[in-house]
Design an enzyme around this catalytic site. Sequence first.
Site, mmCIF file in Angstrom:
data_model
loop_
_atom_site.group_PDB
_atom_site.id
_atom_site.type_symbol
_atom_site.label_atom_id
_atom_site.label_comp_id
_atom_site.label_asym_id
_atom_site.label_seq_id
_atom_site.Cartn_x
_atom_site.Cartn_y
_atom_site.Cartn_z
ATOM 1 C CB CYS A 1 54.987 39.791 100.104
ATOM 2 S SG CYS A 1 54.423 39.154 98.501
ATOM 3 C CB ALA A 2 60.171 39.603 103.192
ATOM 4 C CB ALA A 3 58.497 44.757 104.117
ATOM 5 N N PRO A 4 57.160 43.699 106.986
ATOM 6 C CG PRO A 4 56.366 44.359 109.101
ATOM 7 C CD PRO A 4 55.925 43.764 107.785
ATOM 8 C CB SER B 1 56.760 39.259 111.701
ATOM 9 O OG SER B 1 56.637 40.518 112.310
ATOM 10 C CG ASP C 1 58.008 44.144 100.591
ATOM 11 O OD1 ASP C 1 57.359 43.365 101.307
ATOM 12 O OD2 ASP C 1 57.508 45.161 100.053
ATOM 13 C CG ASP D 1 51.961 36.965 104.783
ATOM 14 O OD1 ASP D 1 50.921 36.379 105.108
ATOM 15 O OD2 ASP D 1 52.272 38.095 105.217
ATOM 16 C CB CYS E 1 45.895 39.227 107.469
ATOM 17 S SG CYS E 1 46.447 40.681 106.579
#
Lengths: 301, 177
Positions: free
Chosen positions: A105-108, A110, A129, A176, A229
């Site tokens: 789940c790569a976007a955006p 970082s 993503d 993530d 998070c």
Amino acid sequence: MDPLERYEPILDDFEAFRAACERPLPSVVRVNRIKATREQATRAFDEENVEWTPREWNENVLEIEGKPGNTWPSFHGWTHGQEEVSSIPAFVLDPEPGERVLDSCAAPGSKTTQLAALMDDTGLVVANDSNLGRLSALRFNTERLGVTCAAVTNQDARNFSLKPFGLSAFDAALVDVPCSCEGTVRKNPTALDDWGLDHIEGVAGVQKGILRRAVQATREGGTVVYSTCTFAPEENEAVLDYVLAREDCRLVEYDIGLRSEPGLTEWHGDEFDESIRKAKRFYPHHNDTGGFFCAKLEVGQ
Amino acid sequence: MSENGDDGTELATNDGQRFDRLPATEEDREVSGRASREEVLDWWDDRFGIPPETFEEASFWEKGKGKIWILDGDLESPVHIEALGMTFLRTRQRHWKPTTNAAQRFGRRATKNVVELDGEQARRFARGEDQEIEWDGDWGYLIAAHEIAGEIEPLGVGLFLHGELQSLVPGGRQRDL
């Protein structure tokens, strides 16, 4: 109802936690070693009279005065504004140059760009993503930071296919996941406006599917890092417990140099695998950061 | 419209929806108008003095009309995904044009057609403004650079014509510094 109140029983100092959640976050950047050394970045900040302080746990993470985007190091892609706790999972994954890594789940981007930097921009980072609209931000960041080893895909991470790459498995995966974002209130005061237990349960179902697929797509002996998070045990420990029972993987210890609390083994009557204590909970009042959860898994017994 | 290859067989047209690896040389070309790896490396060498060894470990791909991408390592061609490595160069036009990001990433190795800007000029360039400059070298696409942290660092690509340097920094990369 106040969503954070339900964490009072598991916190050492609830008042300090509440107070930290109400303070804005310090401005933090990560030095992008694909384009610059830490010395170059800090010297450039000095030339611009931008004050910087290295974080004790990692010298490539710097707290700076003012907006991180309006500096020469940012323009050159030498630095990237990234919340301090958001840099934890890629450091925990610790990929080697030349490895092949999935970022589910790569976007955006970082963490994608951080993985690429840790790999000296060699090997392959597959940045996936499911949301097509968010891929432009991801691509903007990989290009600005000079990443040439990333490939961007638009798939549902729950049934991610390795077919486009002719690979049988990745060496590692970063998971993530999308979450209820309770830990981001310092950055975004409206983060909890849509909070609800039904939302948490729904998103936890997606998280389980994404983590399972990432474990399946990683080779025996490879590493999978799971992070959110949020503080919600339904999205953290309960997801790990579910996947540990169904996939060939185990929790492993890691050290990151920031203060943390162990993963929970019990929540609202549910018991979780003892090994989940090896996961870490990061609270805003302990390191003056956002809230975060991160676990490291090894694939195979 | 079709074109014939050296052996008389008809060349395919470019499929803009997928990534195809560039042919090694002109003789290996199977798609009409597609640049070869050799031409791409020669172009960076001729235009900016960036030696071909710089890109030894990289593969080059076309997706979209004339958009060339650079990837560390290699994959089986074609690849059906959203992005592969970094956008690198625009071909299929009279003057090939490097991207801002490629200029920043690889421009430190350039030995010619690099215009060094002073502090104020560099800030104007980063804002995306055109400006008159003193330059008696080649016209066309240049790498604009400035001194920072004791070294000359590339800012991006500028187009120099008639005494004026146009900043080609894309809107999203422009900054008021």
